[in-house]
Design an enzyme around this catalytic site. Structure first.
Site, PDB file in Angstrom:
ATOM      1  N   ASP A   1      12.354  12.390  -4.379  1.00 49.66           N
ATOM      2  CA  ASP A   1      12.134  11.578  -5.566  1.00 49.66           C
ATOM      3  C   ASP A   1      13.467  11.476  -6.312  1.00 49.66           C
ATOM      4  O   ASP A   1      14.357  12.301  -6.136  1.00 49.66           O
ATOM      5  CB  ASP A   1      11.068  12.254  -6.436  1.00 49.66           C
ATOM      6  CG  ASP A   1      10.947  11.640  -7.806  1.00 49.66           C
ATOM      7  OD1 ASP A   1      10.688  10.435  -7.891  1.00 49.66           O
ATOM      8  OD2 ASP A   1      11.119  12.376  -8.812  1.00 49.66           O
TER       9      ASP A   1
ATOM     10  N   ASP B   1      14.076  10.264 -10.172  1.00 51.27           N
ATOM     11  CA  ASP B   1      14.121  10.656 -11.582  1.00 51.27           C
ATOM     12  C   ASP B   1      13.666  12.093 -11.783  1.00 51.27           C
ATOM     13  O   ASP B   1      12.540  12.477 -11.426  1.00 51.27           O
ATOM     14  CB  ASP B   1      13.246   9.727 -12.423  1.00 51.27           C
ATOM     15  CG  ASP B   1      13.876   8.353 -12.613  1.00 51.27           C
ATOM     16  OD1 ASP B   1      15.100   8.296 -12.787  1.00 51.27           O
ATOM     17  OD2 ASP B   1      13.143   7.356 -12.581  1.00 51.27           O
TER      18      ASP B   1
END
Length: 286
Positions: free
Chosen positions: A38, A40
């Site tokens: 991922d 963020d």
């Protein structure tokens, strides 16, 4: 190297499965893994020097290039929907309609802002977005070894690609799957490409029709890193996975969310702003 980091091992870790003999088409010294991560607050830091760092959304939210009405409405939507995203008492199925609602409203709002493609580089340069300490080192190791890195993000692809370029880690082994802007001939954002990606539907199924997926056919060992329970599904679509080592970055509401993280991740890192654990694991696989 790991001094000062709170690490929890909720389950017995499948280290041994990474030491299998690699299939013949794989020439990487890292025993044929792939990294699925991922963006963020996983690849990027949550805070630095006592200040919260910008995520890909925050880069735009805090840019002077964005109109004030965008900030006001984006903050209102964040206050409404983010508590739902991280609510440990709600099921994923209960959350999804709210997440779709949130993203559609934000996407519609962004279209109204007439964002210039040429402005994104300046937005990123002026932001407080930072990679976790050791991210550059990790990316360099994986690039040298030819290990594919898939960045799956429900954020804005144009912004996070520029972050990767800014920190010089957007190399040819990195593939980004995210929500990308569609521009008109004048370079003005007029919509989004493809289907909506939110935190609960991002996984490797999104790349099955791409050339990148062909590179993964013999890479059935996965190191997965995320900061939400939705991220544990990112490796769905890996053909016949031999093993998936799931590393969870628990960044906030630690006491409240820890039990669920321990149930779903193999390693849980508490408010860790580094990639020290990931670097150590990659070093073990050489």
């Amino acid at each position: 190297m790991l001094a000062g980091i709170s690490v929890i091992f909720p389950s017995s870790l499948p280290f041994t499965v990474f030491h299998i003999s690699p299939p013949s088409p794989c020439v990487s010294p890292l025993v044929c893994p792939q990294l699925v991560v991922d963006f963020d607050f996983t690849l990027t830091r949550v805070h630095m020097g006592g200040q919260r760092c910008h995520c890909s959304w925050g880069i735009m939210d805090n840019s002077p290039d964005m109109p004030e009405y965008y900030r006001e409405e984006a903050n209102r939507l964040l206050a409404k929907y983010y508590p739902i995203e991280v609510d440990p008492k709600m099921t994923e199925e209960e959350k999804i309609p709210y997440m779709v609602e949130w993203y559609q409203q934000i996407h519609d709002l962004l279209v109204k802002c007439s964002i210039r493609q040429a402005s994104i580089e300046g937005m990123v340069s002026a932001s407080s977005a930072r990679l976790r300490d050791g991210s550059e080192e990790l990316c360099q190791k994986l690039h040298r070894a030819g290990v594919p890195v898939l960045v799956l993000s429900a954020g804005m692809g144009d912004v996070l690609e520029q972050v990767l370029r800014h920190f010089k880690v957007y190399t040819d082994n990195v593939k980004v799957v995210s929500n990308f802007f569609n521009y008109n001939e004048q370079g003005i954002m007029v919509g989004f490409k493809g289907n909506l990606i939110h935190m609960f539907n991002k996984n490797e199924d999104a790349i099955h029709s791409s050339d990148y997926f062909e590179k993964l056919q013999n890479r059935t060992n996965v190191i997965l890193m995320g900061d939400s329970l939705g991220d544990i599904k990112m490796a769905l679509g890996v053909p016949q996975p031999s093993s998936v080592l799931k590393i969870g970055f628990l960044n906030d509401k630690i006491d409240e969310r820890l039990p669920a993280f321990m149930d779903n991740f193999d390693i849980v890192l508490l408010d860790d702003q580094t990639m020290d654990v990931a670097n150590s694991i990659v070093d073990l696989l050489k």
